[in-house]
Scaffold this active site. Sequence first.
Site, PDB file in Angstrom:
ATOM      1  NE  ARG A 122     106.621-103.609 -13.684  1.00 53.43           N
ATOM      2  CZ  ARG A 122     107.587-104.333 -13.133  1.00 53.43           C
ATOM      3  NH1 ARG A 122     108.827-104.184 -13.550  1.00 53.43           N
ATOM      4  NH2 ARG A 122     107.323-105.188 -12.182  1.00 53.43           N
ATOM      5  CE  LYS A 218     114.861 -98.888 -21.459  1.00 52.63           C
ATOM      6  NZ  LYS A 218     114.172 -99.082 -20.164  1.00 52.63           N
TER       7      LYS A 218
END
Length: 337
Positions: A122, A218
């Site tokens: 990530r 989002k």
Amino acid sequence: MTVKLATDRRATPAARSAPNELGPVPAERSLRIFAGNANRPLAEAICHQLGIDIGDATVDQFADGETSVKINENIRGADIFVFQPTFAPATNLMELLVMIDAVRRASARRVTAVIPYFGYQRQDRKDQPRVPITAKLVANLITTAGADRVMTMDLHSAQIQGFFDIPFDHLYAAPVLVDHFAHLGLSNLVAIAPDIGSVKMARAYAKRLGVGLAVVDKRRPRPDAVEMMNIIGEVDGLNAVIFDDILSTGSTLVEAARALKDAGAREIYAAVTHGVLCGDAIDRISKSQVKELVITDSIPHEPRTLPSKIRVLSVAPLLAEAIRRIHDEESLSSLFI
């Protein structure tokens, strides 16, 4: 997903009669799969699909916690697949690196690292000052350890493939997940991308299912916190399936489901390749608007500890077929989404 596997690999007479200080040369010597402790059930399921026994290796720890590995069979000249997802703790990554080094020093002909879940992915770019690019660091470690090839599934960012200077096979769990929802026979279905970054993946699922696509806008006010804004696309009166690659805390999924429900969606399903499910994610999902969450066994979970709305599908047939094709020098293209 049903995959037909070719498992007849009888040894040649020369191989059967070759000397081996550790005992007779096994019939499946040319293809061997060794696994660490991160997800041994999936490794054993893959070996079962291929009709071979899992490699004989001792993967343990010394008294001080350091990783200890010993290969207990002759693998000289063999095509070795080291199976190990690298989710936390860091011991899983260390087991992978030490096992690769062990089989390389045991004179394996080729070493392929099979990493269903590629941990530390990530942080794949320097998006703010003084942060690492951890995915690149892990790529360097795997290559330096001695891997000739890497196979993984559903990377968080596809460009991580470019961090490797060795052949890299990026598989997708789409055949398994699409097959599940196709057999449910849901009508008035729409595929949902939970954020802008997931649009390409969700569009591919929508195309395979022959349904429409919608996107949840989002925003993150801070790390691990999600604030949902609005829905891009039509979901009113439709059954929604949210597709994503990683589910960690469950915040994104729960907020997306709430936003979809507020926008008029009927039943809400979710399909995620890697169910990390950390913290109170399971409890959060249990209380959410999601009717069913489907994850794969790329990360192990004890089914008895999961609520009824979380279903685990196996990617063993998919990974086994990919391993067989790599070993036989066949194309993997038909396994891609």
